[in-house]
Write a protein that holds these residues in place. Sequence first.
Motif, PDB file in Angstrom:
ATOM      1  N   ASN A 146     -12.525  -5.217 -17.680  1.00  0.00           N
ATOM      2  CA  ASN A 146     -11.844  -6.393 -17.139  1.00  0.00           C
ATOM      3  C   ASN A 146     -10.484  -6.656 -17.770  1.00  0.00           C
ATOM      4  OD1 ASN A 146     -13.923  -7.230 -15.252  1.00  0.00           O
ATOM      5  ND2 ASN A 146     -15.153  -7.782 -17.034  1.00  0.00           N
ATOM      6  N   GLN A 147     -10.024  -5.771 -18.639  1.00  0.00           N
ATOM      7  CA  GLN A 147      -8.709  -5.944 -19.238  1.00  0.00           C
ATOM      8  C   GLN A 147      -7.613  -5.680 -18.214  1.00  0.00           C
ATOM      9  OE1 GLN A 147      -8.204  -3.420 -22.638  1.00  0.00           O
ATOM     10  NE2 GLN A 147      -9.394  -4.714 -24.011  1.00  0.00           N
ATOM     11  N   PRO A 148      -6.534  -6.479 -18.226  1.00  0.00           N
ATOM     12  CA  PRO A 148      -5.393  -6.192 -17.341  1.00  0.00           C
ATOM     13  C   PRO A 148      -4.841  -4.805 -17.626  1.00  0.00           C
ATOM     14  CG  PRO A 148      -5.192  -8.384 -18.320  1.00  0.00           C
ATOM     15  CD  PRO A 148      -6.336  -7.710 -19.027  1.00  0.00           C
ATOM     16  N   GLY A 149      -4.544  -4.079 -16.563  1.00  0.00           N
ATOM     17  CA  GLY A 149      -4.000  -2.747 -16.724  1.00  0.00           C
ATOM     18  C   GLY A 149      -5.047  -1.653 -16.818  1.00  0.00           C
ATOM     19  N   SER A 150      -6.329  -2.012 -16.867  1.00  0.00           N
ATOM     20  CA  SER A 150      -7.383  -1.002 -16.910  1.00  0.00           C
ATOM     21  C   SER A 150      -7.567  -0.378 -15.532  1.00  0.00           C
ATOM     22  CB  SER A 150      -8.702  -1.627 -17.374  1.00  0.00           C
ATOM     23  OG  SER A 150      -8.631  -2.044 -18.718  1.00  0.00           O
ATOM     24  N   MET A 151      -8.307   0.715 -15.501  1.00  0.00           N
ATOM     25  CA  MET A 151      -8.616   1.357 -14.230  1.00  0.00           C
ATOM     26  C   MET A 151      -9.264   0.351 -13.282  1.00  0.00           C
ATOM     27  SD  MET A 151     -11.208   4.563 -13.485  1.00  0.00           S
ATOM     28  CE  MET A 151     -10.357   5.682 -14.601  1.00  0.00           C
ATOM     29  N   ARG A 152      -8.788   0.286 -12.065  1.00  0.00           N
ATOM     30  CA  ARG A 152      -9.318  -0.662 -11.079  1.00  0.00           C
ATOM     31  C   ARG A 152     -10.681  -0.196 -10.588  1.00  0.00           C
ATOM     32  NH1 ARG A 152      -5.987  -2.583  -5.640  1.00  0.00           N
ATOM     33  NH2 ARG A 152      -7.515  -4.126  -4.869  1.00  0.00           N
ATOM     34  N   LEU A 153     -11.607  -1.136 -10.445  1.00  0.00           N
ATOM     35  CA  LEU A 153     -12.943  -0.834  -9.932  1.00  0.00           C
ATOM     36  C   LEU A 153     -13.273  -1.794  -8.799  1.00  0.00           C
ATOM     37  CD1 LEU A 153     -15.668   0.671 -10.103  1.00  0.00           C
ATOM     38  CD2 LEU A 153     -16.415  -1.059 -11.754  1.00  0.00           C
ATOM     39  N   SER A 154     -13.661  -1.248  -7.657  1.00  0.00           N
ATOM     40  CA  SER A 154     -14.067  -2.050  -6.498  1.00  0.00           C
ATOM     41  C   SER A 154     -15.449  -1.579  -6.067  1.00  0.00           C
ATOM     42  CB  SER A 154     -13.081  -1.871  -5.341  1.00  0.00           C
ATOM     43  OG  SER A 154     -11.755  -2.107  -5.751  1.00  0.00           O
ATOM     44  N   ILE A 155     -16.375  -2.513  -5.896  1.00  0.00           N
ATOM     45  CA  ILE A 155     -17.751  -2.148  -5.566  1.00  0.00           C
ATOM     46  C   ILE A 155     -18.238  -2.939  -4.357  1.00  0.00           C
ATOM     47  CG2 ILE A 155     -18.459  -1.280  -7.809  1.00  0.00           C
ATOM     48  CD1 ILE A 155     -19.331  -3.939  -8.631  1.00  0.00           C
ATOM     49  N   GLY A 156     -18.823  -2.224  -3.406  1.00  0.00           N
ATOM     50  CA  GLY A 156     -19.229  -2.833  -2.143  1.00  0.00           C
ATOM     51  C   GLY A 156     -20.652  -3.353  -2.162  1.00  0.00           C
ATOM     52  N   ALA A 157     -20.853  -4.512  -1.531  1.00  0.00           N
ATOM     53  CA  ALA A 157     -22.178  -5.115  -1.387  1.00  0.00           C
ATOM     54  C   ALA A 157     -22.259  -5.769  -0.011  1.00  0.00           C
ATOM     55  CB  ALA A 157     -22.437  -6.135  -2.491  1.00  0.00           C
ATOM     56  N   THR A 158     -23.444  -6.268   0.335  1.00  0.00           N
ATOM     57  CA  THR A 158     -23.663  -6.930   1.621  1.00  0.00           C
ATOM     58  C   THR A 158     -24.213  -8.325   1.388  1.00  0.00           C
ATOM     59  OG1 THR A 158     -24.162  -4.815   2.714  1.00  0.00           O
ATOM     60  CG2 THR A 158     -24.891  -6.827   3.828  1.00  0.00           C
ATOM     61  N   ASN A 159     -23.566  -9.331   1.950  1.00  0.00           N
ATOM     62  CA  ASN A 159     -24.044 -10.702   1.838  1.00  0.00           C
ATOM     63  C   ASN A 159     -25.298 -10.852   2.700  1.00  0.00           C
ATOM     64  OD1 ASN A 159     -24.352 -13.604   2.547  1.00  0.00           O
ATOM     65  ND2 ASN A 159     -22.495 -13.831   1.329  1.00  0.00           N
ATOM     66  N   VAL A 160     -26.433 -11.190   2.081  1.00  0.00           N
ATOM     67  CA  VAL A 160     -27.704 -11.260   2.803  1.00  0.00           C
ATOM     68  C   VAL A 160     -27.671 -12.348   3.869  1.00  0.00           C
ATOM     69  CG1 VAL A 160     -30.193 -11.628   2.584  1.00  0.00           C
ATOM     70  CG2 VAL A 160     -28.953 -10.398   0.796  1.00  0.00           C
ATOM     71  N   ARG A 161     -27.030 -13.462   3.576  1.00  0.00           N
ATOM     72  CA  ARG A 161     -27.024 -14.602   4.501  1.00  0.00           C
ATOM     73  C   ARG A 161     -26.139 -14.343   5.708  1.00  0.00           C
ATOM     74  NH1 ARG A 161     -23.632 -18.708   4.989  1.00  0.00           N
ATOM     75  NH2 ARG A 161     -22.523 -18.062   3.092  1.00  0.00           N
ATOM     76  N   THR A 162     -24.938 -13.775   5.501  1.00  0.00           N
ATOM     77  CA  THR A 162     -23.984 -13.591   6.597  1.00  0.00           C
ATOM     78  C   THR A 162     -24.002 -12.190   7.189  1.00  0.00           C
ATOM     79  OG1 THR A 162     -22.164 -12.892   5.153  1.00  0.00           O
ATOM     80  CG2 THR A 162     -22.463 -15.263   5.497  1.00  0.00           C
ATOM     81  N   GLY A 163     -24.535 -11.228   6.436  1.00  0.00           N
ATOM     82  CA  GLY A 163     -24.513  -9.850   6.893  1.00  0.00           C
ATOM     83  C   GLY A 163     -23.160  -9.179   6.750  1.00  0.00           C
ATOM     84  N   ALA A 164     -22.220  -9.835   6.090  1.00  0.00           N
ATOM     85  CA  ALA A 164     -20.866  -9.309   5.954  1.00  0.00           C
ATOM     86  C   ALA A 164     -20.736  -8.399   4.737  1.00  0.00           C
ATOM     87  CB  ALA A 164     -19.868 -10.459   5.837  1.00  0.00           C
ATOM     88  N   SER A 165     -19.886  -7.389   4.871  1.00  0.00           N
ATOM     89  CA  SER A 165     -19.554  -6.538   3.742  1.00  0.00           C
ATOM     90  C   SER A 165     -18.591  -7.275   2.819  1.00  0.00           C
ATOM     91  CB  SER A 165     -18.908  -5.244   4.237  1.00  0.00           C
ATOM     92  OG  SER A 165     -18.448  -4.463   3.153  1.00  0.00           O
ATOM     93  N   ILE A 166     -18.801  -7.141   1.510  1.00  0.00           N
ATOM     94  CA  ILE A 166     -17.909  -7.772   0.536  1.00  0.00           C
ATOM     95  C   ILE A 166     -17.684  -6.791  -0.609  1.00  0.00           C
ATOM     96  CG2 ILE A 166     -19.845  -8.887  -0.665  1.00  0.00           C
ATOM     97  CD1 ILE A 166     -17.898 -11.160  -1.407  1.00  0.00           C
ATOM     98  N   TYR A 167     -16.481  -6.813  -1.148  1.00  0.00           N
ATOM     99  CA  TYR A 167     -16.169  -5.975  -2.304  1.00  0.00           C
ATOM    100  C   TYR A 167     -15.828  -6.859  -3.491  1.00  0.00           C
ATOM    101  CZ  TYR A 167     -16.437  -1.355  -0.288  1.00  0.00           C
ATOM    102  OH  TYR A 167     -16.921  -0.192   0.260  1.00  0.00           O
TER     103      TYR A 167
END
Length: 367
Positions: A146-167
């Motif tokens: 979580n340090q500024p300037g570190s390698m960026r990490l994006s992880i995908g999940a699914t909102n159970v209530r809305t069914g929408a994809s979120i990262y």
Amino acid sequence: MTGTDQTVLLLQGGGALGAYQAGVYEGLAEAGIVPTWVAGVSIGAINGALIAGNPPQLRVARLQQFWERVSSRVPLMAPLLFDSAPTTLDLMSAATAALFGAPGFFVPRHPRPMFGATGAPAVVSVYDTSPLHETLEQLVDFELLNQPGSMRLSIGATNVRTGASIYFDSHDRPLRPEHIVASGSLPPGFPPTEIDGEHYWDGGLVSNSPLSYVFDASPLIRALILQVDLFSAAGELPATLDEVLERAKDIQYSSRTRLNTSQVHKLEELRHALGRLMRKVPAELQDDPDYQSLLPLAEHRRSITIAHLVSRRRQKSASTKDFEFSRATVRQRWETGLDDVRRAVSSRLWLEGREIAAGVRLIDLSR
């Protein structure tokens, strides 16, 4: 790569098949190809956290620790008992994971879900994923992540209530173990993961490939994009019921890869059409706010190479391959990923490819 600003590593979901991605990363590190951004789904999110959440000199070691831990249930010597029938070993190993779980990853619930109270985690899932939470705390340095300037990490999940994809993206918020666990919370095996009052399931339920998110989050990106898939869209006609189940799983979890690549092609065509149209706009209208807001998108010169690597199907595999965690198979998948990268780097595959749109090139590294 000349003309690019970033190297992006995309890691698909696929359970035990994710050992292949770990081998791919070792090969990339060996070749001096270091991603600046990792985007992953499910097991890809876990591998991504192990990469982004450690300094360069520890990344391969942390991946090894994770995969050795989760594959320690089945003895290494087990394949010697089944040399003539690899699929028998696959089924035995998968049955072991189903009955006893994978160390440091998940354990079965006792009593079984139907005996719990309605709505409780023990009712809506077969396994408990708290061991994964503990493993991530041990093997991932979240302060570094979580340090500024570190390698960026994006992880995908699914909102159970809305069914929408979120990262969940380290550029937008501090990431915690529960964000990674959420990405791999595949029902009904695993319970939904609660984060800030919302509940999330596995990101692969909506899309098993992060490519579309990368383009949505950075529409003007100039990058080398390394896409590592664990399920192959192409395959042979199945001849048994188990092969039917395996082939259906491959198609289901690889389909978004083809769709996303096609969308990149279409969006680039539209962007270039927009540029041609805007050059026809009279000078007196070019101060219009709408014109000015579209101008950067139309004028930006793309430089994107999508290098696509697909894990090859083992000669004898089964529909249970994504939860077959034997030590021998995990090591085989790791070595295959490492060998595939070494082969691609040493051959001319990196220099070949086809332009699918102006400034966008596609390279198939799986040939």
